[in-house]
Design a protein around this motif. Structure first.
Motif, PDB file in Angstrom:
ATOM      1  N   ARG A   1     -38.098  -0.684  29.322  1.00  0.00           N
ATOM      2  CA  ARG A   1     -38.064  -1.636  30.563  1.00  0.00           C
ATOM      3  C   ARG A   1     -36.888  -0.882  31.384  1.00  0.00           C
ATOM      4  O   ARG A   1     -36.938  -0.648  32.528  1.00  0.00           O
TER       5      ARG A   1
ATOM      6  N   TYR B   1     -23.855  -0.303  23.766  1.00  0.00           N
ATOM      7  CA  TYR B   1     -24.829  -1.114  24.674  1.00  0.00           C
ATOM      8  C   TYR B   1     -24.394  -2.831  24.672  1.00  0.00           C
ATOM      9  O   TYR B   1     -25.145  -3.279  25.343  1.00  0.00           O
ATOM     10  N   ILE B   2     -23.513  -3.078  23.894  1.00  0.00           N
ATOM     11  CA  ILE B   2     -23.241  -4.384  23.665  1.00  0.00           C
ATOM     12  C   ILE B   2     -21.756  -4.627  24.139  1.00  0.00           C
ATOM     13  O   ILE B   2     -21.627  -5.312  25.168  1.00  0.00           O
TER      14      ILE B   2
ATOM     15  N   PRO C   1     -20.557  -2.619  27.763  1.00  0.00           N
ATOM     16  CA  PRO C   1     -21.244  -2.887  28.948  1.00  0.00           C
ATOM     17  C   PRO C   1     -20.574  -4.232  29.432  1.00  0.00           C
ATOM     18  O   PRO C   1     -20.124  -4.429  30.568  1.00  0.00           O
ATOM     19  N   ALA C   2     -20.327  -5.315  28.489  1.00  0.00           N
ATOM     20  CA  ALA C   2     -20.042  -6.749  29.142  1.00  0.00           C
ATOM     21  C   ALA C   2     -18.504  -6.454  29.541  1.00  0.00           C
ATOM     22  O   ALA C   2     -18.021  -7.011  30.578  1.00  0.00           O
TER      23      ALA C   2
ATOM     24  N   ARG D   1     -18.446  -5.001  32.935  1.00  0.00           N
ATOM     25  CA  ARG D   1     -19.029  -5.803  34.159  1.00  0.00           C
ATOM     26  C   ARG D   1     -17.619  -6.777  34.539  1.00  0.00           C
ATOM     27  O   ARG D   1     -17.525  -7.109  35.573  1.00  0.00           O
ATOM     28  N   VAL D   2     -16.699  -7.065  33.609  1.00  0.00           N
ATOM     29  CA  VAL D   2     -15.505  -7.799  33.746  1.00  0.00           C
ATOM     30  C   VAL D   2     -14.414  -7.257  34.687  1.00  0.00           C
ATOM     31  O   VAL D   2     -13.811  -7.316  35.520  1.00  0.00           O
ATOM     32  N   ALA D   3     -13.944  -5.984  33.966  1.00  0.00           N
ATOM     33  CA  ALA D   3     -13.077  -5.142  34.374  1.00  0.00           C
ATOM     34  C   ALA D   3     -13.374  -4.270  35.524  1.00  0.00           C
ATOM     35  O   ALA D   3     -12.525  -3.658  36.338  1.00  0.00           O
ATOM     36  N   LEU D   4     -14.488  -3.708  35.582  1.00  0.00           N
ATOM     37  CA  LEU D   4     -14.939  -2.420  36.372  1.00  0.00           C
ATOM     38  C   LEU D   4     -16.218  -3.105  37.355  1.00  0.00           C
ATOM     39  O   LEU D   4     -17.138  -2.428  37.058  1.00  0.00           O
ATOM     40  N   PRO D   5     -16.095  -4.180  37.982  1.00  0.00           N
ATOM     41  CA  PRO D   5     -17.459  -4.595  38.485  1.00  0.00           C
ATOM     42  C   PRO D   5     -18.060  -3.705  39.589  1.00  0.00           C
ATOM     43  O   PRO D   5     -19.178  -3.775  39.687  1.00  0.00           O
ATOM     44  N   GLU D   6     -17.190  -2.886  40.109  1.00  0.00           N
ATOM     45  CA  GLU D   6     -17.695  -1.683  41.095  1.00  0.00           C
ATOM     46  C   GLU D   6     -18.750  -0.835  40.512  1.00  0.00           C
ATOM     47  O   GLU D   6     -19.484  -0.040  41.232  1.00  0.00           O
TER      48      GLU D   6
ATOM     49  N   PRO E   1     -24.088  -0.798  36.529  1.00  0.00           N
ATOM     50  CA  PRO E   1     -24.362  -1.089  35.412  1.00  0.00           C
ATOM     51  C   PRO E   1     -25.923  -0.462  34.946  1.00  0.00           C
ATOM     52  O   PRO E   1     -25.917  -0.030  33.635  1.00  0.00           O
TER      53      PRO E   1
ATOM     54  N   LEU F   1     -25.825   1.392  31.363  1.00  0.00           N
ATOM     55  CA  LEU F   1     -27.020   1.009  30.411  1.00  0.00           C
ATOM     56  C   LEU F   1     -28.137   1.955  30.054  1.00  0.00           C
ATOM     57  O   LEU F   1     -28.613   1.906  29.054  1.00  0.00           O
TER      58      LEU F   1
ATOM     59  N   LEU G   1     -28.591   3.361  26.443  1.00  0.00           N
ATOM     60  CA  LEU G   1     -29.760   2.700  25.871  1.00  0.00           C
ATOM     61  C   LEU G   1     -31.032   3.313  25.885  1.00  0.00           C
ATOM     62  O   LEU G   1     -31.840   3.566  24.941  1.00  0.00           O
TER      63      LEU G   1
END
Lengths: 326, 103
Positions: A223, A277-278, A281-282, A285-290, A293, A297, A301
């Protein structure tokens, strides 16, 4: 070379790879086949629990030595170092921004526990054994790469990474790490006797559960590839295949210097070659939202994970055997 | 039936930010909220879906708060600090509630 090809052919026709391929094919064909989120989470909990416990029980029966501590240190050093190598390759091979390149690089210093589990099962199937504490090495390699990626951003980037107090706790107490290390310690304490008690649950059904989990991973990877095909440039794709080989060379050097068994060297190569990939990525997303993803990913993956699963693992096994005489 | 005017704030945000958002809301004195799972969707950052998630990184949640109109500004300031750099949507709608003393 013939040995690698024969091993690769055997590996490609194993149930776990075929179930992964089924998942990818189903996703590409837009089938409605799906593994419910809670079931996927249950399967991953089972795998972490089983692999951690078996690793701990193995350490209990073989004892501990200085190599265990040195292996852990080597794992931490590799996890810090590999993102820097990956970042250099990405800047040379792609046009990613510093932010995106740092985020991708962080993934390649950390590890994929499912790739590790698949490599462990290949080792068992060819009659090799490995040091049980490689599970602990896997656990300590999860987090340092995240700090390394944030350091790269601070050094080369214009974006400000958010390194808040809660993030460090989340990284270190990530559910996967807690379960893996916890099961390892319990397996170590209870030893072979403990393993015997729960063997019908964690040994016999293991391969079947792994097949189901890989079916789900195939669906997720398929996907992701289908939806994010546009971000996957030839340079990025080449990086996704090259970086695991580069990482595995570092793992090989570490394994040989430590004097690990052929199975242990192969697992070290696999850990250094795999991408998270676990956990990462999480954290990104918190530390480097710019950072985008879909780039990290899809790469981790959709490219590196299937590469390691199908071709990487046989290559690492053949190289480890050739250089250790195993 | 007696109803009272209130504001309904719906914040759809990345799942990894859920705890940070709720902590900020509680710190700002907003102790009543509901967290709903988001099945999937599409926006500026592309499509997402809960299906087969191996990481919370790709998932979203929806946090719904119903508050008195005079407390709206405090809530939005607290929420903005958390969601500013992240993927998500913040919307405010008028609503009416029964048992106003509970809000």
């Amino acid at each position: 070379m013939d040995g690698i090809l024969a091993l690769a052919a055997d590996n490609l026709l194993s149930p776990i790879i075929l179930f992964f391929a089924l998942g990818v094919a189903a996703a590409f064909a837009r089938s409605d086949l799906s593994v419910p989120e809670a079931v996927a989470k249950g399967l991953s909990i089972y795998l972490l629990f089983a692999i951690g416990f078996k690793g701990g029980a193995s350490v209990a029966s073989h004892g501990i030595d200085a190599t265990l501590v040195l292996s852990l240190v080597a794992g931490v050093v590799l996890s810090f170092l590999l993102p820097v190598v990956a970042f250099g390759l990405l800047k040379g091979m792609t046009r990613l921004s510093v932010t995106d390149a740092a985020a991708v690089a962080g993934h390649y210093g950390s590890i994929s526990i499912v790739t590790f589990v698949a490599a462990s099962s290949v080792i068992t199937s060819v009659g090799l054994s490995s040091e049980g504490y490689m599970v602990a090495v896997a656990a300590v390699m999860e987090a340092p790469a995240i700090l390394s990626a944030l350091w790269i951003i601070a050094r080369f980037g214009k974006t400000q990474a958010e390194m808040e107090e809660g993030l460090v706790r989340e990284i270190l107490l990530n559910g996967s790490i807690v379960l893996l290390v916890g099961s390892f310690v319990i397996g170590w304490i209870t030893g072979e006797e403990g393993l015997e008690m729960i063997a019908p649950f964690i040994v016999a059904p293991f391969q079947g559960v792994l097949c189901l989990f890989l079916l789900d991973m195939g669906l997720v990877a398929g996907r992701g590839l289908r939806e994010a095909r546009s971000v996957l440039t030839p340079g990025l794709f080449a990086f996704g295949v090259l970086m695991p080989l580069v990482g595995s060379a570092f793992g090989l050097a570490a394994g040989l210097l430590l004097g690990l068994s052929p199975g242990g060297v192969m697992l070290f190569m696999t850990l250094a070659a795999s991408a998270s990939y676990i956990a990462v990525p999480a954290a990104m997303r918190v530390a480097l939202p710019e950072a985008n993803p879909s780039i990290y990913l899809t790469l981790s993956l959709g490219v590196t994970f299937p590469f390691n699963l199908t071709l990487g693992i046989p290559i690492y096994l053949a190289v480890a055997r050739a250089l250790t005489g195993g | 039936m007696q109803t009272q005017k209130a504001k309904r704030v719906e914040i759809t945000i990345e799942a990894v930010m859920e705890d940070r958002l709720t902590a900020a809301l509680i710190k700002a004195g907003v102790t009543g909220f509901t967290i709903l799972p988001v099945l999937g969707g599409s926006g500026r950052s592309g499509q997402w879906s809960r299906e087969g998630q191996v990481s919370r990184a790709g998932g979203m949640v929806s946090v719904v708060c119903i508050i008195r109109p005079e407390r709206l500004e405090t809530l939005l300031e607290a929420a903005f600090e958390v969601v500013e750099r992240h993927i998500g949507v913040v919307s405010v709608t008028d609503c009416e509630v029964l048992r106003a003393e509970r809000f």
